[in-house]
Design a protein around this motif. Structure first.
Motif, PDB file in Angstrom:
ATOM      1  N   ALA A   1      46.275  46.557  40.294  1.00 37.82           N
ATOM      2  CA  ALA A   1      45.936  46.560  38.868  1.00 37.82           C
ATOM      3  C   ALA A   1      47.023  45.877  38.042  1.00 37.82           C
ATOM      4  CB  ALA A   1      45.719  47.993  38.389  1.00 37.82           C
ATOM      5  N   LEU A   2      48.300  46.100  38.402  1.00 35.93           N
ATOM      6  CA  LEU A   2      49.400  45.482  37.668  1.00 35.93           C
ATOM      7  C   LEU A   2      49.426  43.968  37.900  1.00 35.93           C
ATOM      8  CD1 LEU A   2      51.752  46.045  35.792  1.00 35.93           C
ATOM      9  CD2 LEU A   2      53.210  46.408  37.787  1.00 35.93           C
ATOM     10  N   ARG A   3      49.183  43.538  39.132  1.00 37.49           N
ATOM     11  CA  ARG A   3      49.133  42.094  39.392  1.00 37.49           C
ATOM     12  C   ARG A   3      48.020  41.432  38.582  1.00 37.49           C
ATOM     13  NH1 ARG A   3      49.322  42.035  46.000  1.00 37.49           N
ATOM     14  NH2 ARG A   3      51.492  42.710  46.281  1.00 37.49           N
ATOM     15  N   LEU A   4      46.885  42.077  38.546  1.00 39.49           N
ATOM     16  CA  LEU A   4      45.751  41.525  37.814  1.00 39.49           C
ATOM     17  C   LEU A   4      46.040  41.467  36.315  1.00 39.49           C
ATOM     18  CD1 LEU A   4      42.877  40.449  38.023  1.00 39.49           C
ATOM     19  CD2 LEU A   4      42.055  42.806  37.919  1.00 39.49           C
TER      20      LEU A   4
ATOM     21  N   PHE B   1      36.342  33.786  30.971  1.00 40.64           N
ATOM     22  CA  PHE B   1      37.110  34.933  31.450  1.00 40.64           C
ATOM     23  C   PHE B   1      36.831  35.189  32.928  1.00 40.64           C
ATOM     24  CE2 PHE B   1      37.800  39.678  31.515  1.00 40.64           C
ATOM     25  CZ  PHE B   1      39.177  39.604  31.406  1.00 40.64           C
ATOM     26  N   ALA B   2      35.563  35.086  33.355  1.00 38.78           N
ATOM     27  CA  ALA B   2      35.230  35.300  34.770  1.00 38.78           C
ATOM     28  C   ALA B   2      35.859  34.227  35.652  1.00 38.78           C
ATOM     29  CB  ALA B   2      33.710  35.302  34.935  1.00 38.78           C
ATOM     30  N   ALA B   3      35.858  32.970  35.191  1.00 37.23           N
ATOM     31  CA  ALA B   3      36.500  31.903  35.967  1.00 37.23           C
ATOM     32  C   ALA B   3      38.006  32.109  36.058  1.00 37.23           C
ATOM     33  CB  ALA B   3      36.182  30.552  35.337  1.00 37.23           C
TER      34      ALA B   3
ATOM     35  N   GLU C   1      40.364  32.592  39.380  1.00 35.66           N
ATOM     36  CA  GLU C   1      41.531  31.736  39.557  1.00 35.66           C
ATOM     37  C   GLU C   1      42.800  32.558  39.755  1.00 35.66           C
ATOM     38  OE1 GLU C   1      44.002  28.441  36.878  1.00 35.66           O
ATOM     39  OE2 GLU C   1      41.911  28.937  36.391  1.00 35.66           O
ATOM     40  N   ILE C   2      42.884  33.705  39.107  1.00 37.49           N
ATOM     41  CA  ILE C   2      44.079  34.552  39.238  1.00 37.49           C
ATOM     42  C   ILE C   2      44.168  35.165  40.621  1.00 37.49           C
ATOM     43  CG2 ILE C   2      45.124  36.694  38.403  1.00 37.49           C
ATOM     44  CD1 ILE C   2      43.921  35.966  35.630  1.00 37.49           C
ATOM     45  N   MET C   3      43.039  35.654  41.156  1.00 34.51           N
ATOM     46  CA  MET C   3      42.996  36.267  42.490  1.00 34.51           C
ATOM     47  C   MET C   3      41.907  35.604  43.323  1.00 34.51           C
ATOM     48  SD  MET C   3      43.662  40.337  42.095  1.00 34.51           S
ATOM     49  CE  MET C   3      45.269  40.943  41.591  1.00 34.51           C
ATOM     50  N   PRO C   4      42.185  34.434  43.880  1.00 36.01           N
ATOM     51  CA  PRO C   4      41.138  33.744  44.652  1.00 36.01           C
ATOM     52  C   PRO C   4      40.799  34.429  45.971  1.00 36.01           C
ATOM     53  CG  PRO C   4      43.212  32.548  44.779  1.00 36.01           C
ATOM     54  CD  PRO C   4      43.434  33.655  43.795  1.00 36.01           C
ATOM     55  N   ASP C   5      41.721  35.226  46.516  1.00 30.96           N
ATOM     56  CA  ASP C   5      41.487  35.875  47.812  1.00 30.96           C
ATOM     57  C   ASP C   5      40.880  37.272  47.681  1.00 30.96           C
ATOM     58  OD1 ASP C   5      43.728  36.869  46.593  1.00 30.96           O
ATOM     59  OD2 ASP C   5      44.831  37.210  48.464  1.00 30.96           O
ATOM     60  N   PHE C   6      40.501  37.686  46.467  1.00 32.03           N
ATOM     61  CA  PHE C   6      39.950  39.033  46.299  1.00 32.03           C
ATOM     62  C   PHE C   6      38.616  39.167  47.032  1.00 32.03           C
ATOM     63  CE2 PHE C   6      37.526  42.321  44.127  1.00 32.03           C
ATOM     64  CZ  PHE C   6      38.453  43.339  44.020  1.00 32.03           C
ATOM     65  N   ALA C   7      37.803  38.129  47.009  1.00 29.17           N
ATOM     66  CA  ALA C   7      36.497  38.196  47.668  1.00 29.17           C
ATOM     67  C   ALA C   7      36.637  38.320  49.184  1.00 29.17           C
ATOM     68  CB  ALA C   7      35.673  36.962  47.314  1.00 29.17           C
ATOM     69  N   PHE C   8      37.707  37.768  49.764  1.00 36.78           N
ATOM     70  CA  PHE C   8      37.889  37.861  51.213  1.00 36.78           C
ATOM     71  C   PHE C   8      38.362  39.257  51.621  1.00 36.78           C
ATOM     72  CE2 PHE C   8      38.506  33.400  50.114  1.00 36.78           C
ATOM     73  CZ  PHE C   8      37.596  32.792  50.956  1.00 36.78           C
ATOM     74  N   SER C   9      39.254  39.852  50.830  1.00 40.44           N
ATOM     75  CA  SER C   9      39.748  41.190  51.165  1.00 40.44           C
ATOM     76  C   SER C   9      38.785  42.287  50.740  1.00 40.44           C
ATOM     77  CB  SER C   9      41.113  41.421  50.495  1.00 40.44           C
ATOM     78  OG  SER C   9      41.024  41.238  49.099  1.00 40.44           O
ATOM     79  N   HIS C  10      37.896  42.009  49.760  1.00 38.92           N
ATOM     80  CA  HIS C  10      36.895  42.982  49.303  1.00 38.92           C
ATOM     81  C   HIS C  10      35.528  42.282  49.269  1.00 38.92           C
ATOM     82  CE1 HIS C  10      40.786  44.219  47.630  1.00 38.92           C
ATOM     83  NE2 HIS C  10      40.363  45.464  47.753  1.00 38.92           N
ATOM     84  N   PRO C  11      34.905  42.073  50.410  1.00 44.88           N
ATOM     85  CA  PRO C  11      33.674  41.268  50.446  1.00 44.88           C
ATOM     86  C   PRO C  11      32.496  41.899  49.720  1.00 44.88           C
ATOM     87  CG  PRO C  11      34.099  42.277  52.583  1.00 44.88           C
ATOM     88  CD  PRO C  11      35.294  42.549  51.750  1.00 44.88           C
ATOM     89  N   ARG C  12      32.528  43.204  49.503  1.00 42.26           N
ATOM     90  CA  ARG C  12      31.386  43.869  48.864  1.00 42.26           C
ATOM     91  C   ARG C  12      31.594  44.075  47.373  1.00 42.26           C
ATOM     92  NH1 ARG C  12      29.167  48.801  52.536  1.00 42.26           N
ATOM     93  NH2 ARG C  12      27.452  47.593  53.423  1.00 42.26           N
ATOM     94  N   LEU C  13      32.726  43.608  46.856  1.00 46.41           N
ATOM     95  CA  LEU C  13      33.035  43.825  45.446  1.00 46.41           C
ATOM     96  C   LEU C  13      33.129  42.489  44.723  1.00 46.41           C
ATOM     97  CD1 LEU C  13      35.802  46.594  45.732  1.00 46.41           C
ATOM     98  CD2 LEU C  13      33.369  46.895  45.301  1.00 46.41           C
ATOM     99  N   SER C  14      32.905  42.554  43.412  1.00 43.52           N
ATOM    100  CA  SER C  14      33.035  41.385  42.540  1.00 43.52           C
ATOM    101  C   SER C  14      34.133  41.674  41.527  1.00 43.52           C
ATOM    102  CB  SER C  14      31.708  41.089  41.843  1.00 43.52           C
ATOM    103  OG  SER C  14      31.875  40.110  40.845  1.00 43.52           O
ATOM    104  N   LEU C  15      35.173  40.856  41.545  1.00 50.15           N
ATOM    105  CA  LEU C  15      36.294  41.091  40.636  1.00 50.15           C
ATOM    106  C   LEU C  15      35.876  40.992  39.169  1.00 50.15           C
ATOM    107  CD1 LEU C  15      39.293  41.665  40.295  1.00 50.15           C
ATOM    108  CD2 LEU C  15      39.720  39.207  40.458  1.00 50.15           C
ATOM    109  N   PRO C  16      35.106  39.975  38.744  1.00 49.77           N
ATOM    110  CA  PRO C  16      34.671  39.967  37.336  1.00 49.77           C
ATOM    111  C   PRO C  16      33.854  41.197  36.965  1.00 49.77           C
ATOM    112  CG  PRO C  16      34.359  37.810  38.307  1.00 49.77           C
ATOM    113  CD  PRO C  16      34.731  38.728  39.424  1.00 49.77           C
TER     114      PRO C  16
END
Length: 542
Positions: free
Chosen positions: A350-353, A373-375, A379-394
């Motif tokens: 959460a702090l990194r984000l 904002f979603a883009a 761009e801030i966390m491009p690897d979030f989808a790989f570590s959390h495949p079932r979640l959407s960061l936006p």
């Protein structure tokens, strides 16, 4: 002569043979021939009818617009005469049943109302804006004609910078008008909204009777309210809450149609202050409605087709938009919101984000749209989808900011406490939730108001009971009527937004435990902290 005689003889010889064969065929063969001839005639007649119908439909399709224009030029007296003409076979309009089609006259009436509405919209425009709009349209028309004379195609002409600039100016000027916003708002209200768990929620709410006062805590577009009104008894009443002004307007329409209904402009957490009468049942759907999600001006969606300002407020008349709020917080505050109001992210994540969002904002300026904002989040966390495949960061960040800005956690807590203060004994609270933190908040509330078991009452002292079962100080307890339910597979297939919905049914029951003379309240009992037993950590594991 001999040849003629031979022919006559042969014919005379054949006629008896034909007669004999005809006599041998009998009536059955004659009937079969007659049936075949009839079937062929019927099939040919059907084909001719089909061809005629196809020709008529094509003719109507070609001349439909011309007929409508010709009829639109008729005077009012002629239109009224055509409405009552015997060719419709319907009589006068006052004699028609509700829902009866009036044919071509009904289309003319709709066209007249639309033309009148269009004239009213033109009158609502300022004269300066209308003049500028006409000038821009003429300039755009001239520029397109010039490019077409130079040999450019229509698609290439629309891509020219000067044409695109003029089109953008026209669109921005047109969207400034009050008539445009009213039209968009009416169109959004008219969009279909499918209530989630409609049948299950209403049945659970009215299980103990359909007479009395019921409350719909989130009116939305009135799906649950209309279903409740249709199932109420003769003495039943319904009151509804909402903070969205467009939902209030829809509720006022329903209130004018049904005298048993009342709409209240306010959050559902104010149910205890707004309603003093005992409530028999209360239903709350905590999710946003479909018109709110598809309305670009609210900023709830980061879909490119629904791009809009980063707002995220349920009531846009109060509070601060998300884009402005992000300019007033530091990294620690934003990280707290993302952790506690979103998907329960870890402290470090959460702090990194939060640091990434504020750094992007500082280097490139404030966020202006939901897609931007979603883009930026991707761009801030491009690897979030790989570590959390079932979640959407936006989706996680949008939900956390919306929850905080609309104070949804405080409202849910206030609702739970106020609902059981105003509910009758055996009254029910039906909640439809969509977020994990909402499920946890309901579980925590039920545990705090749960009834102690008989063994606890027999062996534990009153101070310990007040600590383990805080609800012992109330005159009622809260119990779950059934396990949390989810939508059926059919409903999830028909409405994809219902996949995360969970139905909770809570009931207010009288307490069955005795009151101890020196019962200690929850506030005076010191909180007992859970401590890890360090003795087991020093023991060998092999």
């Amino acid at each position: 002569n001999n040849n003629n005689n031979n022919n006559n003889n042969s014919n005379s010889d054949a006629s008896p043979a034909k007669a004999a064969s005809a006599s041998l065929e009998g009536p059955s063969a004659k009937a079969k021939k007659t049936d075949l001839a009839t079937e062929e005639a019927q099939s040919s007649q059907k084909e001719e009818e089909k061809a005629k119908k196809a020709a008529k439909s094509k003719k109507k399709k070609r001349s439909g617009d011309r007929d409508a224009d010709a009829d639109a030029d008729l005077p009012t007296s002629e239109l009224e005469a055509r409405r009552t003409a015997p060719e419709f076979g319907l009589g006068t309009i006052s004699e028609l049943e509700p829902g009866t089609s009036l044919g071509k006259s009904e289309d003319l009436a709709v066209q007249e109302s639309k033309e009148k509405q269009h004239d009213d919209e033109d009158e609502a425009w300022p004269e300066a804006d209308l003049k500028k709009l006409e000038e821009l349209k003429e300039q755009l028309k001239d520029r397109k004609a010039a490019h077409r004379q130079n040999g450019l195609s229509l698609s290439a002409t629309q891509k020219q910078p000067d044409v695109k600039q003029l089109a953008d100016e026209i669109n921005s000027l047109f969207k400034r008008g009050a008539a445009y916003h009213a039209k968009v708002e009416d169109r959004v209200v008219a969009r279909s909204h499918v209530p989630v768990l409609l049948k299950e929620g209403v049945e659970a709410l009215l299980a103990n009777g359909n007479d009395g006062l019921f409350v719909d805590g989130t009116f939305g577009r009135g799906g649950h309210s209309r279903a409740i009104l249709s199932a109420l008894g003769p003495k039943g009443r319904l009151k509804a809450f909402d903070v969205d002004p467009s939902a209030i307007r829809e509720g006022q329409r329903l209130m004018s149609e049904d005298s048993r209904f009342e709409i209240i402009h306010g959050p559902f957490g104010d149910v205890a202050t707004a309603i003093t009468d005992p409530i028999k049942g209360l239903l709350v759907d905590t999710g946003p409605s479909t018109p709110q999600l598809v309305d670009c001006s609210r900023g709830f969606s980061f879909n490119p087709k629904q791009n809009g300002p980063l707002d995220l407020r349920m009531n846009q008349r109060c509070g601060m938009p998300a884009a402005e709020w992000l300019q007033t917080v530091d990294a620690g505050q934003l990280a707290w919101v993302l952790k506690h109001c979103g998907h329960s992210l870890s402290d470090k994540l959460a702090l990194r984000l939060a640091v990434g969002i504020l750094s992007w904002q500082e280097s490139r300026g404030p966020f202006t749209s939901t897609c931007q904002f979603a883009a930026a989040l991707d761009e801030i966390m491009p690897d979030f989808a790989f570590s959390h495949p079932r979640l959407s960061l936006p989706q996680i960040v949008f939900a956390g900011l919306r929850t905080f800005l609309n104070q949804e956690q405080q409202q849910l807590r206030a609702l739970l406490e106020a609902a059981f203060e105003t509910l009758e004994i055996h009254g029910r609270l039906v909640l439809i939730t969509f977020a994990k933190w909402e499920i946890l908040a309901i579980r925590r509330f039920v545990r705090e108001h749960q009834e102690p078991t008989a063994d606890c009452l027999a062996f534990l002292p009153s101070a310990r009971l007040a600590e383990l079962y805080p609800g012992i100080r109330f005159s009622y307890s809260v119990r779950r009527v059934s396990a949390a339910a989810r939508p059926s597979f059919e409903e999830q297939s028909a409405n994809r937004r219902s996949k995360s919905a969970v139905l909770h049914v809570l009931e207010k029951v009288p307490c069955n435990w005795p009151k101890f003379p020196g019962m200690v309240s929850l506030s005076s009992v010191p909180e007992e902290r859970l401590v890890c037993p360090e003795s087991c950590l020093s023991q060998p594991q092999v």
